[in-house]
Design an enzyme around this catalytic site. Structure first.
Site, PDB file in Angstrom:
ATOM      1  N   HIS A   1     -58.991 -54.890 -47.297  1.00  0.00           N
ATOM      2  CA  HIS A   1     -58.812 -54.787 -48.744  1.00  0.00           C
ATOM      3  C   HIS A   1     -60.205 -54.552 -49.330  1.00  0.00           C
ATOM      4  O   HIS A   1     -61.202 -54.982 -48.748  1.00  0.00           O
ATOM      5  CB  HIS A   1     -58.263 -56.137 -49.220  1.00  0.00           C
ATOM      6  CG  HIS A   1     -57.806 -56.166 -50.635  1.00  0.00           C
ATOM      7  ND1 HIS A   1     -58.680 -56.323 -51.677  1.00  0.00           N
ATOM      8  CD2 HIS A   1     -56.567 -56.086 -51.170  1.00  0.00           C
ATOM      9  CE1 HIS A   1     -57.989 -56.338 -52.810  1.00  0.00           C
ATOM     10  NE2 HIS A   1     -56.705 -56.195 -52.528  1.00  0.00           N
TER      11      HIS A   1
ATOM     12  N   ASP B   1     -60.028 -63.301 -43.705  1.00  0.00           N
ATOM     13  CA  ASP B   1     -59.328 -63.245 -44.984  1.00  0.00           C
ATOM     14  C   ASP B   1     -57.846 -63.503 -44.713  1.00  0.00           C
ATOM     15  O   ASP B   1     -57.151 -62.654 -44.156  1.00  0.00           O
ATOM     16  CB  ASP B   1     -59.572 -61.852 -45.580  1.00  0.00           C
ATOM     17  CG  ASP B   1     -58.652 -61.521 -46.753  1.00  0.00           C
ATOM     18  OD1 ASP B   1     -57.771 -62.343 -47.078  1.00  0.00           O
ATOM     19  OD2 ASP B   1     -58.823 -60.439 -47.331  1.00  0.00           O
TER      20      ASP B   1
ATOM     21  N   GLN C   1     -53.049 -62.542 -46.858  1.00  0.00           N
ATOM     22  CA  GLN C   1     -51.705 -62.052 -46.525  1.00  0.00           C
ATOM     23  C   GLN C   1     -51.035 -62.894 -45.446  1.00  0.00           C
ATOM     24  O   GLN C   1     -49.827 -62.793 -45.246  1.00  0.00           O
ATOM     25  CB  GLN C   1     -51.791 -60.595 -46.047  1.00  0.00           C
ATOM     26  CG  GLN C   1     -52.193 -59.613 -47.126  1.00  0.00           C
ATOM     27  CD  GLN C   1     -51.171 -59.540 -48.241  1.00  0.00           C
ATOM     28  OE1 GLN C   1     -49.969 -59.710 -48.010  1.00  0.00           O
ATOM     29  NE2 GLN C   1     -51.627 -59.295 -49.450  1.00  0.00           N
TER      30      GLN C   1
ATOM     31  N   LYS D   1     -50.145 -66.067 -53.655  1.00  0.00           N
ATOM     32  CA  LYS D   1     -49.337 -65.386 -52.648  1.00  0.00           C
ATOM     33  C   LYS D   1     -48.476 -66.377 -51.856  1.00  0.00           C
ATOM     34  O   LYS D   1     -47.695 -65.988 -50.997  1.00  0.00           O
ATOM     35  CB  LYS D   1     -50.238 -64.588 -51.702  1.00  0.00           C
ATOM     36  CG  LYS D   1     -51.017 -63.476 -52.417  1.00  0.00           C
ATOM     37  CD  LYS D   1     -51.572 -62.484 -51.446  1.00  0.00           C
ATOM     38  CE  LYS D   1     -52.705 -61.669 -52.025  1.00  0.00           C
ATOM     39  NZ  LYS D   1     -52.258 -60.630 -52.949  1.00  0.00           N
TER      40      LYS D   1
ATOM     41  N   CYS E   1     -55.472 -51.086 -52.920  1.00  0.00           N
ATOM     42  CA  CYS E   1     -56.867 -51.539 -52.833  1.00  0.00           C
ATOM     43  C   CYS E   1     -57.383 -51.435 -51.406  1.00  0.00           C
ATOM     44  O   CYS E   1     -58.156 -52.265 -50.944  1.00  0.00           O
ATOM     45  CB  CYS E   1     -57.039 -52.962 -53.347  1.00  0.00           C
ATOM     46  SG  CYS E   1     -56.653 -53.118 -55.085  1.00  0.00           S
TER      47      CYS E   1
END
Lengths: 141, 404
Positions: free
Chosen positions: B121, B198, B201, B224, B362
């Site tokens: 991202h 990261d 997700q 999220k 993104c």
């Protein structure tokens, strides 16, 4: 025809549609029938960067009137461009500057002017007006 | 087995209509919806104990502080961090990454190398580019194959004693690929590099155990995982967090201040300048409670079924291509239909009440890799249903007939 008259004509045409689907089908048709921009003008310089669809605009002055040609890689955006060109092309720069875009709201396409749509349309209108400012000074010179 | 009907009843927003049609919300990879239990936690905070934390001696301030620190403990337990002060509240993943990137400015020197994956991202690309500009370090990219899987053979070649940092997402937001982070972390550590994963997700789909992974930094956002927007967390190993200088100055993050010199507070306060998103932090904890009560294993199993069904049905559509076909992926499907711009598809699906994401997500480098302007992305959560997949398929077919 004056800008205002053309806008009213478009509002009339759209008033015949019962639902969004007919409006969209019409716009898609308009998009498909938009005369193509001269490939030579489809340069990075002429690109208006929306977040999602690309829009190219070219302007030329003919007999003190501005003539726009444009294109997009998305067909619905192209349909809206076709409407904008019908309204603003072949008009005097000062008239383009004075015109509003309220009619887009009235034909039920308001959502395409929301910044979140990010389709380059808001930037496109701004660009048409910027061309009008630029060419207005040329005429005055 | 999940009781989907009961679960859906927890989410008030799922009852609403969009453009006169029942909402079919398939943009979960961008933001998940919020269950009543989390909304209640937010309301409870503002109705009953809204106050600034860590400094007041009055009852409301103490209650708010207790709840906020309880939330930190919940996050610690969820990710199995060794210590609660290894959990830093941030405004979200982007903030977390910037905090680490900024901190490393002091530890990185010219010629050092930073590895980043090709499927990041923008939030996990730009902060490192900025770090490289500041320090003269070199950013190198771990490429991916056409299926959307990282080229681990190239990763092996890129690693050297010059490598100081490796950054990678646990799961790609645009493609859904689950990356082999265990291997990435282990190999990076062999050359002495630190690793930031990261987890934005990944957090909605699986539980990462930061100690078992032996990861140096792990981050995610609450919005999220059924939590509110504007809050997230950064896990960092204590030794790393102690090495990094503070990111922002302000109240809360100091031990003593005079005009001559300020000494900083210990962890986690060193990185939490100013009044934090107190309500958001507490609601983040409530969201984890909610998800854990449902059970992440059940969630993953159900979402996988939805993914398989949706993939199978979408592929029946002539001219449809799915981007990201990794063997190991979560419930995200990025697709295009030949000759149709994703923006057009998204606009018509919206008219039909179906919320999908369109565009480059993104992650422009991924779109450049596939030479496309963007994709339509449908991402499924545990409250989505097979019937909603059917509505999506019918919508895509309708849009196709209108646009082609």
């Amino acid at each position: 025809m004056e800008i205002k008259e053309i806008q009213e004509e478009i509002i009339d045409e759209f008033s015949m549609f019962d639902d969004w689907m007919q409006r969209y089908e019409y716009m898609i048709e308009l998009g498909k029938s938009l005369p193509l921009i001269n490939e030579a003008y489809k340069t990075d310089d002429n690109i208006i960067k929306g977040c999602q669809s690309k829009v190219w605009v070219h302007a030329e002055l003919e007999n003190n009137k501005l003539v726009f040609t444009a294109d997009s890689d998305a067909i619905i955006t192209k349909g809206i461009i076709a409407i904008l060109i019908r309204v603003f092309s072949n008009q005097k720069p000062q008239d383009i500057l004075d015109a509003d875009t309220q009619f887009i709201d009235e034909i039920g396409l308001k959502e395409h002017l929301s910044p979140t749509r990010a389709n380059g349309l808001v930037s496109m209108i701004k660009q048409l007006k910027l061309y009008a400012v630029a060419y207005q000074t040329q005429i005055e010179d | 087995m999940l009781d989907i009907k009961k679960i859906r009843a927890d989410f008030p927003i799922l009852k609403r209509e969009v453009n006169g049609k029942p909402l079919v919300y398939l943009d979960n990879a961008a933001t998940s919806q919020t269950p009543q239990q989390v909304i209640d936690a937010i309301v409870d905070y503002y109705q009953n104990y809204n106050a600034n934390i860590h400094r007041g001696v009055h009852t409301l301030s103490q209650e708010a502080t207790d709840k906020y620190e309880q939330a930190r403990n919940k996050i610690q337990k969820h990710f199995n961090a060794a210590k609660s002060h290894e959990i830093i509240f941030t405004s979200g993943t982007t903030h977390s990454i910037n905090l680490v990137a900024n901190g490393f400015s002091a530890l990185i020197k010219k010629g050092d190398e930073i590895l980043v994956s090709a499927m990041e991202h923008h939030s996990n690309i730009v902060p490192w580019q900025m770090l490289c500009e500041r320090t003269g370090a070199i950013l190198k990219v771990i490429p991916m194959n056409l299926e959307g899987e990282l080229r681990m053979d190239v990763y092996d070649e890129l690693l050297s004693d010059k490598t100081k940092l490796v950054f990678c997402n646990h799961i790609s937001n645009a493609l859904g690929t689950i990356n082999p982070i265990e291997e990435i972390i282990e190999k990076a550590h062999k050359v002495g590099a630190a690793v930031l994963i990261d987890g934005a997700q990944a957090a909605p789909h699986l539980v990462a155990d930061v100690q078992e992974l032996d990861v140096d930094f792990y981050t995610c956002s609450a919005h999220k995982i059924c939590g509110p927007t504007g809050v997230g967390m950064l896990y960092g190993k204590e030794e790393w967090l102690n090495k990094l200088p503070p990111y922002q100055g302000g109240g809360e993050m100091i031990a003593e201040v005079t005009f001559e010199k300020t000494t900083y507070a210990g962890l986690p306060h060193k990185f939490e300048a100013g009044t934090p998103n107190i309500c958001g932090g507490i609601a983040f904890g409530a969201a984890l409670d909610y998800m854990n009560a449902i059970d992440f294993e059940e969630i993953a199993k159900y979402e996988h079924e939805l993914l398989e069904y949706a993939t199978q049905e979408l592929l029946k559509i002539d001219g449809l291509k799915i981007y990201g076909t990794a063997k190991n992926k979560t419930s995200v499907i990025s697709f295009n239909i030949e000759g149709i711009h994703p923006y057009d598809m998204g606009s018509i699906l919206d008219k039909l009440g179906i919320a999908v994401r369109t565009g480059h997500h993104c992650a422009q480098p991924i779109m450049d890799f596939y030479k496309i302007p963007g994709t339509v992305r449908a991402s499924f959560a545990f409250y989505n249903t097979r019937e909603e997949v059917d509505v999506l398929i019918a919508g895509v077919l309708k849009a196709k007939s209108m646009l082609l």
